[in-house]
Write an enzyme that holds these catalytic residues in place. Structure first.
Site, PDB file in Angstrom:
ATOM      1  CB  SER A  21     -15.224  -7.889  -5.515  1.00 44.53           C
ATOM      2  OG  SER A  21     -14.298  -8.298  -6.507  1.00 44.53           O
ATOM      3  CD1 TRP A  54      -3.050  -6.793  -6.232  1.00 44.79           C
ATOM      4  CD2 TRP A  54      -1.069  -7.567  -5.697  1.00 44.79           C
ATOM      5  NE1 TRP A  54      -2.890  -7.946  -6.836  1.00 44.79           N
ATOM      6  CE2 TRP A  54      -1.502  -8.525  -6.751  1.00 44.79           C
ATOM      7  CE3 TRP A  54       0.099  -7.759  -5.177  1.00 44.79           C
ATOM      8  CZ2 TRP A  54      -1.042  -9.482  -7.202  1.00 44.79           C
ATOM      9  CZ3 TRP A  54       0.875  -9.006  -5.897  1.00 44.79           C
ATOM     10  CH2 TRP A  54       0.376  -9.652  -6.756  1.00 44.79           C
ATOM     11  CD  GLN A  56       3.853  -3.892  -0.825  1.00 45.16           C
ATOM     12  OE1 GLN A  56       4.618  -2.800  -0.424  1.00 45.16           O
ATOM     13  NE2 GLN A  56       4.272  -4.595  -1.512  1.00 45.16           N
ATOM     14  CD  GLU A 123       2.088   3.988   4.036  1.00 38.50           C
ATOM     15  OE1 GLU A 123       2.481   3.908   2.898  1.00 38.50           O
ATOM     16  OE2 GLU A 123       1.190   3.830   4.589  1.00 38.50           O
ATOM     17  CG  HIS A 244       4.644   3.807  -4.447  1.00 38.20           C
ATOM     18  ND1 HIS A 244       5.961   3.733  -4.133  1.00 38.20           N
ATOM     19  CD2 HIS A 244       3.902   3.753  -3.435  1.00 38.20           C
ATOM     20  CE1 HIS A 244       5.826   3.535  -2.726  1.00 38.20           C
ATOM     21  NE2 HIS A 244       4.677   3.428  -2.278  1.00 38.20           N
ATOM     22  NE  ARG A 293       2.666   7.097  -1.797  1.00 37.65           N
ATOM     23  CZ  ARG A 293       1.866   6.259  -1.636  1.00 37.65           C
ATOM     24  NH1 ARG A 293       1.013   6.350  -2.388  1.00 37.65           N
ATOM     25  NH2 ARG A 293       1.939   5.546  -0.529  1.00 37.65           N
ATOM     26  CG  HIS A 352       0.912   3.646  -6.076  1.00 39.65           C
ATOM     27  ND1 HIS A 352       1.017   2.108  -6.017  1.00 39.65           N
ATOM     28  CD2 HIS A 352       0.349   4.193  -4.977  1.00 39.65           C
ATOM     29  CE1 HIS A 352       0.462   1.876  -4.721  1.00 39.65           C
ATOM     30  NE2 HIS A 352       0.235   3.102  -4.257  1.00 39.65           N
ATOM     31  NE  ARG A 387      -3.731   7.053  -2.762  1.00 40.90           N
ATOM     32  CZ  ARG A 387      -3.158   6.226  -2.302  1.00 40.90           C
ATOM     33  NH1 ARG A 387      -3.383   5.913  -0.971  1.00 40.90           N
ATOM     34  NH2 ARG A 387      -2.334   5.343  -2.929  1.00 40.90           N
ATOM     35  CG  LEU A 393      -6.553   0.335   1.622  1.00 40.83           C
ATOM     36  CD1 LEU A 393      -5.660  -0.741   2.664  1.00 40.83           C
ATOM     37  CD2 LEU A 393      -7.432  -0.679   0.759  1.00 40.83           C
TER      38      LEU A 393
END
Ligand code: FAD
Ligand code: SIN
Length: 535
Positions: A21, A54, A56, A123, A244, A293, A352, A387, A393
């Site tokens: 979910s 979670w 951010q 980012e 991360h 990253r 991460h 990634r 998302l």
């Protein structure tokens, strides 16, 4: 291969079962309803548990003035270090803006500037400001809230919480017709049961708990990837674990989920310094602290080694409105005795994100008929070897929509249940921390042949610790064990450094390795590895 479990004592039926979910599962379920199919959504803990809530930094989409999907694509391909599937990236970036608009139409509220435009931040790896955010640094909570509200309003979606998917049910031709699950419930649905369906979508999120320190919540034990592997599905790119760079450093002896300091904090002007106060990213990459990253995580790791320190520092003292812009991070820093408006924040890398996962095509089909995978569990090829920030998302939104549409168009008839005898696996839950520490030690940010061989030997030994009492902890540890083994095998095979896979004994990338490593188990439980050129 299956997990050892009890005999199913109850049965439930739906057109489609969605496992999980988070953004991926909820988006898939909602879009399936648009075609009138009945959906059973099963989720391991409370409905809002998972990485999604979670999140951010935000969601990346080319919505800002002058930005285009093509520019978003370029940044994604660069971050992916040569291993992205360019078609998957194309789908992600071109369908992304519409998917985000649909999310807004479903009720998600993003932060706006004083003039009423959606605020966009930056980012690592993005050459433009294209990250939408909500509640400052609580984007995931808002995405989750909006999608959950829509699901709860839809009477055609039945939700079962505290329902852990164990294995899929397959007929003798390998086609999936449902799954076995364990429910901590009451009345007729308690203990092990069966959910029968014409299609199953795995959306169980990431596998950060394979490592001892992670940003991922406790539910992220990679159950869906392990379940797919046992069902005979192919998995790909699992060596590319994203660490991360800026996770709040508290204590080396802590394990489990650790607080994240979003990359968006650097997007708003914070920078990294070492123990001598030097801005060490400045001359390492043209984007300095906002390099992709993997590059920042590696440099932090080098700095930590050189200074024999367990962390470096993040200087965010120049961000004047820190408490308003980053309320969640501000609170977690204060809880840990650091005032980020006045003090440097100690940070170090932690596991991460799984850039790889269950191999799927552009509509989320795995290599097993009737079985789909979506979100962090899946490997669409959009992330390659690393990634790009805030593309995850987005991937759940875009591919959840595509999967629902493919199922609606191609769903087959019900198939008869068949019992197939298979080898079983169950590992002693007591090995969990030993496994996690071995993975962090030998298959973490930096790996080498010797560290990986040592880790594999530890895993082989842990694999002999079988268990006979099925329970949630044993199922989860068995999943972690299968995934840890797959990660180490792929990391050993890839004799180069690329993206988030860093081999100290093979520090350079090699064109010979412009291929993906794909793994699977056959019906006898024998393991296979194959290689595929990147499209
Ligand atoms: P999840 O949201 O993890 O959901 C998985 C679901 O599956 C959960 O409901 C879980 O309980 C359930 N589940 C698991 N196993 C089982 C089982 N066996 N049976 C039944 N149910 C099961 N990405 C971005 O794009 N932007 C960000 O700003 C960002 N920030 C992040 C910050 C943090 C701290 C973390 C951890 C991740 C962040 N990410 C971000 C990554 C992103 O949040 C995740 O990749 C994404 O939310 C994954 O969504 P998902 O639906 O695939 O999985
Ligand atoms: C972050 O906010 O730094 C995490 C973003 C992401 O993982 O995409």
């Amino acid at each position: 291969m299956k997990l050892l479990s009890g005999v199913p004592g109850w049965t439930v039926t739906a057109d489609v079962v969605v496992i999980g979910s988070g953004v991926a599962g909820l988006t898939t379920a909602l879009n399936l309803r648009a075609s009138g199919l009945s959906v059973l959504l099963v989720t391991k803990a409370q409905i809002d548990e998972g990485s999604t809530k979670w999140a951010q930094g935000g969601i990346a989409a080319a919505l800002g003035p002058g930005d285009t999907p093509d520019q978003h694509k370029k940044d994604t391909l660069i971050a992916g270090a040569g291993l992205c599937d360019s078609k998957a990236v194309e789908v992600l970036v071109t369908e992304g803006p519409e998917a985000v608009r649909k999310l807004i139409a479903r009720g998600a509220v993003f932060d706006k500037s004083e003039s009423g435009e959606i605020s966009l931040t930056r980012e690592g790896g993005h050459l433009r400001n294209r990250i939408l955010h909500a509640g400052g640094d609580a984007t995931g909570a808002e995405v989750s809230r909006a999608l959950l509200a829509a699901v709860q309003e839809d009477s055609g979606i039945e939700v079962i919480e505290n329902a852990l998917a164990i294995d899929v049910l397959q007929n003798s031709a390998g086609k999936v017709y449902g799954l076995t699950l364990h429910v901590i419930g009451a009345g007729s649905r308690d203990g092990v049961g069966r959910a029968l369906a014409r299609a199953v979508v795995i959306a169980t999120g990431g596998l950060g708990q394979v490592y001892s320190q992670t940003t991922n919540p406790s539910v992220s034990t990679g159950d869906g990837v392990a379940l797919a592997l046992r069902a005979g599905a192919e998995i790909a790119d699992v060596e590319f674990i994203q660490f991360h760079p800026t996770v709040l450093w508290r204590d080396e002896s802590l394990s489990g989920q650790q607080p994240l300091i979003s990359e968006a904090v650097r997007g708003e002007g914070a920078f990294l310094v070492n123990n001598k106060g030097e801005r060490f990213m400045k001359d390492k990459h043209p984007q300095a602290d906002l390099a992709p990253r993997d590059i920042v995580a590696k440099e932090i790791f080098r700095q930590m080694k050189e200074s024999n320190s367990p962390h470096v520092w993040l200087d965010a003292t120049g961000i004047k409105d820190f408490p308003d812009r980053f309320p969640t991070i501000y609170a977690s820093c204060l809880e840990n005795g650091i005032d980020p408006t006045k003090q440097l924040i100690p940070v170090s890398p932690a596991s991460h994100y799984a850039s790889g996962g269950v191999l799927v095509d552009l509509v989320g089909r795995t290599t097993i008929p009737g079985l789909y995978a979506c979100g962090e569990t899946a490997c669409t090829g959009a992330h390659g070897a690393n990634r790009l920030a805030s593309n995850s998302l987005l991937e759940g939104l875009v591919f959840g929509t595509r999967i629902a549409s493919d199922i609606a168009q191609n769903i087959g008839a019900e198939i008869a249940a068949e019992e197939i005898a298979q080898p079983t696996l169950l590992i002693d839950p007591a090995i969990k921390l030993t496994l996690q520490l071995a993975m962090s030690q030998g298959a973490g940010v930096m790996r080498s042949e010797s560290s990986l061989r040592e880790t594999l030997a530890t895993l082989e030994q842990l694999g002999t610790r079988t268990f006979t009492q099925p329970c949630i902890e044993a199922w989860e540890v068995s999943n972690l064990y299968l995934l840890a083994t797959a990660i180490v095998r792929a990391a050993l095979a890839r004799t180069e450094s690329r993206g988030s896979h860093w081999r100290s004994d093979f520090p350079d990338s090699s064109d010979k390795w412009l291929q993906r490593i794909i793994q699977s188990y056959d019906v006898n439980g024998d393991w296979h590895m194959r290689f595929e050129e990147v499209k």
